[in-house]
Design an enzyme around this catalytic site. Structure first.
Site, mmCIF file in Angstrom:
data_model
loop_
_atom_site.group_PDB
_atom_site.id
_atom_site.type_symbol
_atom_site.label_atom_id
_atom_site.label_comp_id
_atom_site.label_asym_id
_atom_site.label_seq_id
_atom_site.Cartn_x
_atom_site.Cartn_y
_atom_site.Cartn_z
ATOM 1 C CG ASP A 17 -52.508 -57.683 25.420
ATOM 2 O OD1 ASP A 17 -52.326 -58.477 25.804
ATOM 3 O OD2 ASP A 17 -51.936 -56.403 24.921
ATOM 4 C CG ASP A 26 -50.458 -61.813 25.874
ATOM 5 O OD1 ASP A 26 -50.161 -61.600 24.576
ATOM 6 O OD2 ASP A 26 -50.320 -60.743 26.748
ATOM 7 C CE LYS A 40 -46.902 -49.110 24.675
ATOM 8 N NZ LYS A 40 -45.653 -50.600 24.868
HETATM 9 P P1 GTP Z 1 -47.014 -57.859 31.518
HETATM 10 O O1 GTP Z 1 -45.431 -57.816 31.851
HETATM 11 O O2 GTP Z 1 -48.368 -57.377 31.524
HETATM 12 O O3 GTP Z 1 -46.243 -57.130 30.560
HETATM 13 O O4 GTP Z 1 -47.361 -59.045 30.102
HETATM 14 P P2 GTP Z 1 -46.368 -59.910 29.673
HETATM 15 O O5 GTP Z 1 -44.665 -60.410 30.912
HETATM 16 O O6 GTP Z 1 -46.399 -61.537 29.431
HETATM 17 O O7 GTP Z 1 -45.693 -59.198 28.687
HETATM 18 P P3 GTP Z 1 -46.014 -58.476 27.418
HETATM 19 O O8 GTP Z 1 -47.329 -58.961 27.215
HETATM 20 O O9 GTP Z 1 -45.137 -57.268 26.750
HETATM 21 O O10 GTP Z 1 -45.648 -59.681 26.750
HETATM 22 C C1 GTP Z 1 -46.348 -59.996 25.110
HETATM 23 C C2 GTP Z 1 -46.135 -61.911 25.230
HETATM 24 O O11 GTP Z 1 -44.542 -62.123 24.940
HETATM 25 C C3 GTP Z 1 -46.386 -62.853 25.963
HETATM 26 O O12 GTP Z 1 -47.519 -63.945 25.108
HETATM 27 C C4 GTP Z 1 -45.171 -63.361 27.233
HETATM 28 O O13 GTP Z 1 -45.404 -63.896 27.628
HETATM 29 C C5 GTP Z 1 -44.366 -63.792 25.513
HETATM 30 N N1 GTP Z 1 -43.652 -62.742 26.493
HETATM 31 C C6 GTP Z 1 -43.239 -61.214 26.905
HETATM 32 N N2 GTP Z 1 -41.317 -61.527 27.137
HETATM 33 C C7 GTP Z 1 -40.486 -62.595 27.419
HETATM 34 C C8 GTP Z 1 -40.268 -63.308 27.184
HETATM 35 O O14 GTP Z 1 -38.569 -62.396 27.941
HETATM 36 N N3 GTP Z 1 -39.551 -64.676 27.089
HETATM 37 C C9 GTP Z 1 -40.393 -65.738 26.493
HETATM 38 N N4 GTP Z 1 -40.820 -66.635 26.441
HETATM 39 N N5 GTP Z 1 -41.681 -64.384 26.408
HETATM 40 C C10 GTP Z 1 -41.694 -63.721 26.716
#
Ligand code: GTP
Length: 358
Positions: free
Chosen positions: A220, A109, A160
């Protein structure tokens, strides 16, 4: 870029972007009409990286149906689907069998103009276990702060930090270039965070991680306000993505009467705008959108097949595909409207609303 693979983390639920992510996983959310992940793939292809592993979990079919085996992008795509989320490092451990050498890792993202070839050069010169892209921000308290010495060697990760306590302003920008040995530090079969566990453990174990600090464009996309800001930057050419800013998109060429347009805007095919409407500045209209007489749409992103009724007003909003805005309705700033939602005639939606049928 021979033999460098890429793992893209696309398994998150994207809770902060709800209700958009109820119907579309975050990596498939459009940036100026094209799924964000497709834009990332194009970037990798341009950098000569064609072997991509998608670490998915949430709505994986929406991703795999679009990209298939990657051939139409000139790439080879492998999918690793997590039954339960394994976290940002657990997801890497889960794809270990596919990794043959050094590999890029991308948070799925992050929109950035980072030069991947330059980062690879830095990594090869430094020769550590990993190189992390960092950018400088005025206030790192909402991010993961990364401390390093003048040679770039990383000494600490501070997630953070409380305002005013961060040791530096360099933050983790979510692109890494790692050697396979980093995977050894990740336990299998449970959720693991790369920022909180794996990187700190690597340092504690004496592995060398290096910072690659750049002043590239970086954002982001995970929050609605950032998604809108990213579009403003793309439309203004601050983030180099569109060929030339102004009135862009296939729908712009189709549109005979441009009286209603205030640049910059991006219009996809099949868009119809009444000459008495006002569209722009900073507006993206997806495929087959319709804006009625006297309606005003500003600083907003509308996905496909959205209809804005006569004399309606949409300001700083995100409208998912199939949304209907009734005659004379107003959508307050900061609102996000989910797939197919109908706002009845004359309704005034308060600022910051999140509307969906779920
Ligand atoms: P929020 O729920 O809004 O925090 O978004 P998110 O679930 O995408 O979490 P975050 O923005 O912290 O994740 C950063 C990146 O890591 C994103 O591209 C997510 O798709 C990916 N990501 C987060 N958690 C996982 C996971 O458990 N497995 C995989 N494969 N990707 C993850």
């Amino acid at each position: 870029m021979a033999q460098v693979q890429a793992v893209i983390l696309v398994g998150g639920e994207g809770t902060r972007l709800r209700p958009l992510t109820y119907g579309t996983p975050k990596p498939m959310i459009p940036i100026a009409g094209v799924p964000f992940l497709a834009r990332t793939m194009e970037r990798l292809h341009e950098a000569g990286i064609d072997d991509v592993i998608l670490a998915a979990g949430y709505m994986p079919l929406a991703i795999s149906e679009y990209f298939g085996d990657g051939a139409s992008f000139g790439m080879h795509v492998t999918y690793a689907i997590e039954e339960t989320p394994l976290g940002t490092a657990g997801a890497l451990k889960n794809v270990e069998e596919y990794i043959t050498g050094p590999f890029f890792v991308f948070n799925g993202d992050v929109l950035t103009s980072l030069d991947l070839r330059a980062m690879l050069d830095v990594h090869r010169k430094k020769g550590g276990a990993g190189t992390l892209h960092l950018i400088q921000v005025a206030d790192p308290s909402a991010f993961g702060c990364v401390a390093h010495d003048d040679d770039g060697r990383i000494s600490a990760f501070i997630e953070k930090p409380a305002p005013g306590t961060a040791p530096c302003n360099d933050i983790n920008a979510g692109t890494y270039l790692l050697e396979r040995e980093v995977l050894d530090a990740i336990p299998a079969g449970r959720p693991v965070s790369i920022e909180r566990e794996t990187f700190p453990q690597c340092i504690a174990g004496g592995k060398r991680l290096y910072a690659h600090v750049t002043n590239d464009y970086w954002i982001d996309l995970g929050r609605p306000e950032n998604y809108l800001a990213a579009h403003r930057d793309v439309l203004a050419g601050v983030m180099p993505l569109l060929v030339e800013p102004g009135i862009t998109g296939s729908g712009a060429a189709e549109l005979r009467d441009k009286r209603s347009i205030v640049e910059p805007v991006h219009l996809d095919a099949g868009t119809s705008i009444d000459p008495t409407a006002t569209v722009g500045p900073n507006v993206v209209l997806g495929r087959s959108c319709w804006v009625g007489a006297g309606a005003v749409v500003r600083d907003s992103v509308l996905w496909d097949d959205v209809r804005v009724g006569p004399h309606a007003a949409v300001d700083e909003a995100i409208l998912a595909s199939g949304v209907r805005i009734g005659t004379g309705a107003t959508i307050g700033a900061g609102s996000v409207v989910g797939h197919g939602y109908v706002v009845p005639d004359g309704v005034q939606v308060p600022p910051g609303s999140r509307l969906s049928d779920r």
